[in-house]
Enzyme design. Structure first.
Site, PDB file in Angstrom:
ATOM      1  N   ARG A 133       0.805  -1.237  -0.097  1.00  0.00           N
ATOM      2  CA  ARG A 133       0.029  -0.143   0.102  1.00  0.00           C
ATOM      3  C   ARG A 133       0.971   1.297   0.012  1.00  0.00           C
ATOM      4  NH1 ARG A 133      -2.947  -2.714  -1.756  1.00  0.00           N
ATOM      5  NH2 ARG A 133      -5.070  -3.659  -1.033  1.00  0.00           N
ATOM      6  N   GLU A 147      -4.583   7.281  -5.679  1.00  0.00           N
ATOM      7  CA  GLU A 147      -4.599   6.723  -6.961  1.00  0.00           C
ATOM      8  C   GLU A 147      -5.688   7.017  -7.728  1.00  0.00           C
ATOM      9  OE1 GLU A 147      -4.105   2.449  -6.361  1.00  0.00           O
ATOM     10  OE2 GLU A 147      -2.325   2.599  -5.295  1.00  0.00           O
ATOM     11  N   HIS A 187      -0.943  -0.110 -10.086  1.00  0.00           N
ATOM     12  CA  HIS A 187      -1.409  -0.920  -9.017  1.00  0.00           C
ATOM     13  C   HIS A 187      -2.090  -2.065  -9.649  1.00  0.00           C
ATOM     14  CE1 HIS A 187      -3.754  -0.942  -4.928  1.00  0.00           C
ATOM     15  NE2 HIS A 187      -3.268  -2.266  -5.142  1.00  0.00           N
TER      16      HIS A 187
END
Length: 217
Positions: free
Chosen positions: A130, A158, A177
């Site tokens: 994370r 994000e 991601h």
């Protein structure tokens, strides 16, 4: 996630980004230095299920693997396991430092400037856990070349804003991601759901991937 991490490390030691640039520019350069993963030390921060699989694959390439978890108790994959409080002890030995940590009260902004200061200037940081583990500190670390490179798949915000400095930094590789996304991700997830649903219906207790709500993962 494990294959993504191994691919990232292999791409780094085999200079795949530089080779791609040379191909684009029609440059034939056989003097580009290459390295191997064999003999290098990988430190896995969060050596649970995903971290353990990263460790297992890394050892197939002859890497030395150290793991870090909350307690320092033995975990699959690592040659030696350290507790979070011992992180600074092992960081100076790491050639690659990968975080698989979730976002919890305990892990948010866990990594400080002193952690990166303890690392080799040739070390590589990989974050597939994370983004709020480190992001504010990492920018200054990379601007001053305290480590060699950062491969970042996760961010505190994000999508990463287009104006963010990470996009333009030569010692940063940004990915969206993406480390766990393959065509097999959902089928595997549904198999786990199916198993847990049948376990619930039968009133059994052999659940897979049980979440501790107090810990947050």
């Amino acid at each position: 996630m494990a294959e993504f991490t191994l691919g990232t490390m292999l791409g780094h030691v085999k200079q795949m980004a530089a080779l791609a640039r040379n191909e684009r520019d029609e440059v034939w350069d056989r003097k580009l230095p290459m390295e191997e993963l064999r003999g290098k030390t990988l430190l896995v921060l969060g050596i649970g299920a995903s971290g353990g699989e990263i460790a297992r694959l890394a050892k197939c390439f002859g890497m030395n693997v150290a793991g870090v978890n909350r307690s320092g108790k033995d975990a699959a994959g690592g040659d030696r396991i350290y507790s979070i409080s011992q992180l600074s002890e092992i960081l100076p030995k790491a050639d690659f430092f990968v975080s698989v940590l979730p976002s919890t009260v305990e892990t948010r902004f866990l990594l400080k400037k002193e952690h990166f200061a303890a690392m080799k200037d040739s070390a590589v940081f990989i974050n597939i856990g994370r983004g709020d583990l480190v992001e504010e500190v990492l920018l200054s670390v990379l601007k001053t070349d305290q480590i060699s490179h950062a491969y970042l798949d996760v961010f505190a915000n994000e999508p990463l804003p287009k104006a963010h400095p990470f996009w333009k930094m030569e010692n940063v590789t940004v990915t969206p991601h993406h480390s766990s996304i393959t065509k097999n991700y959902l089928p595997r997830s549904f198999e786990i759901f199916k198993h847990n649903l049948h376990t619930y219906i039968k009133n059994n207790k052999d659940y897979i991937n049980v979440i501790d709500l107090e810990r947050g993962y």
